[in-house]
Design an enzyme around this catalytic site. Structure first.
Site, mmCIF file in Angstrom:
data_model
loop_
_atom_site.group_PDB
_atom_site.id
_atom_site.type_symbol
_atom_site.label_atom_id
_atom_site.label_comp_id
_atom_site.label_asym_id
_atom_site.label_seq_id
_atom_site.Cartn_x
_atom_site.Cartn_y
_atom_site.Cartn_z
ATOM 1 C CG ASP A 105 -2.015 0.928 1.273
ATOM 2 O OD1 ASP A 105 -2.561 1.248 0.217
ATOM 3 O OD2 ASP A 105 -2.333 1.413 2.368
ATOM 4 C CG ASN A 108 5.373 3.796 5.324
ATOM 5 O OD1 ASN A 108 6.386 4.423 5.025
ATOM 6 N ND2 ASN A 108 4.181 4.360 5.328
HETATM 7 P P1 IMP Z 1 1.753 -0.237 3.916
HETATM 8 O O1 IMP Z 1 2.806 -0.165 4.954
HETATM 9 O O2 IMP Z 1 0.937 1.022 3.861
HETATM 10 O O3 IMP Z 1 2.239 -0.647 2.553
HETATM 11 O O4 IMP Z 1 0.709 -1.225 4.465
HETATM 12 C C1 IMP Z 1 0.592 -2.496 4.140
HETATM 13 C C2 IMP Z 1 -0.361 -3.118 5.127
HETATM 14 O O5 IMP Z 1 -1.495 -2.288 5.334
HETATM 15 C C3 IMP Z 1 -0.912 -4.396 4.563
HETATM 16 O O6 IMP Z 1 -0.088 -5.485 4.947
HETATM 17 C C4 IMP Z 1 -2.271 -4.465 5.184
HETATM 18 O O7 IMP Z 1 -2.194 -5.107 6.418
HETATM 19 C C5 IMP Z 1 -2.668 -3.028 5.408
HETATM 20 N N1 IMP Z 1 -3.588 -2.592 4.344
HETATM 21 C C6 IMP Z 1 -3.314 -1.841 3.267
HETATM 22 N N2 IMP Z 1 -4.381 -1.678 2.479
HETATM 23 C C7 IMP Z 1 -5.378 -2.365 3.082
HETATM 24 C C8 IMP Z 1 -6.747 -2.622 2.720
HETATM 25 O O8 IMP Z 1 -7.274 -2.198 1.684
HETATM 26 N N3 IMP Z 1 -7.440 -3.413 3.593
HETATM 27 C C9 IMP Z 1 -6.900 -3.919 4.737
HETATM 28 N N4 IMP Z 1 -5.633 -3.722 5.086
HETATM 29 C C10 IMP Z 1 -4.872 -2.944 4.281
#
Ligand code: IMP
Ligand code: MG
Length: 179
Positions: A105, A108
């Site tokens: 997403d 991070n």
């Molecule tokens: P990042 O650090 O923002 O890339 O977050 C990744 C984590 O955020 C993923 O492993 C998910 O646990 C959570 N996440 C990101 N998008 C979603 C979503 O649409 N639904 C539920 N969890 C999400």
């Protein structure tokens, strides 16, 4: 309005894609050496369970381990600060590692996990995520393998939660009606 889950990626599509991913991932590793597969809990649990069984059919020797990182609270937006809740226990010195997460997403989590595993001695790192939301990226990071690239929807199911709900769904759905 109470939350509604709108089906988005079917169980069949996920399983079919995992077989393709396993075949491609096979080519990334030295098949004589073990591959340490590390799944990020809890979201990657379903993805990992199905993917490692597909990899096993290609004869890969796998050791499975898990890590739990925190980046999300109970809402739908990331805090940006990643912490280790539970570290993996495998000795990673010189190992080839396959790191799995449910969703890439903001980036991070994956960035932090990659740095962390390299600092634990991993020699080769391959990353695979079930879903990629490139529009949401805050840090420049890409996964070596992506199951499905999706627009900026909040999704649940197949291990992915909203406040711990919906992980049990066998498909990925879009959660509507929450902020
Ligand atoms: P990042 O650090 O923002 O890339 O977050 C990744 C984590 O955020 C993923 O492993 C998910 O646990 C959570 N996440 C990101 N998008 C979603 C979503 O649409 N639904 C539920 N969890 C999400
Ligand atoms: Mg997660």
């Amino acid at each position: 309005m109470s939350p509604v889950v709108r089906p988005f990626i079917s169980e069949e599509s996920i399983q079919e894609r995992l077989q393709e991913m396993a075949l491609k991932l096979k080519g990334r590793f030295d098949l004589e050496q073990r591959v340490v597969v590390i799944g990020l809990l809890k979201g990657a649990a379903f993805f990992m369970t199905d993917l490692v069984r597909a990899l096993a059919r290609h004869g890969l020797k796998l050791d499975l381990d898990y890590m739990s990182l925190s980046s999300y609270g109970s809402g739908t937006s990331s805090s940006g600060v990643v912490k280790v809740r539970l570290d993996c226990r495998e000795d990673l010195e010189g190992a080839q590692v396959l790191l799995l997460d449910d969703i890439l997403d903001t980036g991070n989590t994956l960035t932090f996990a990659l740095d962390h595993l390299k600092s634990r001695g991993a020699e080769k790192m391959v990353t695979a995520v079930l879903l990629d939301k490139p529009d949401r990226r805050q840090v420049s990071v890409t996964a070596d393998m992506v199951g499905f690239t999706i627009p900026n929807h909040f999704v649940v199911g197949y291990g992915i939660d909203y406040a711990e709900h919906y992980r049990e769904l066998p498909y990925v759905g879009i959660l509507e009606g929450v902020q």
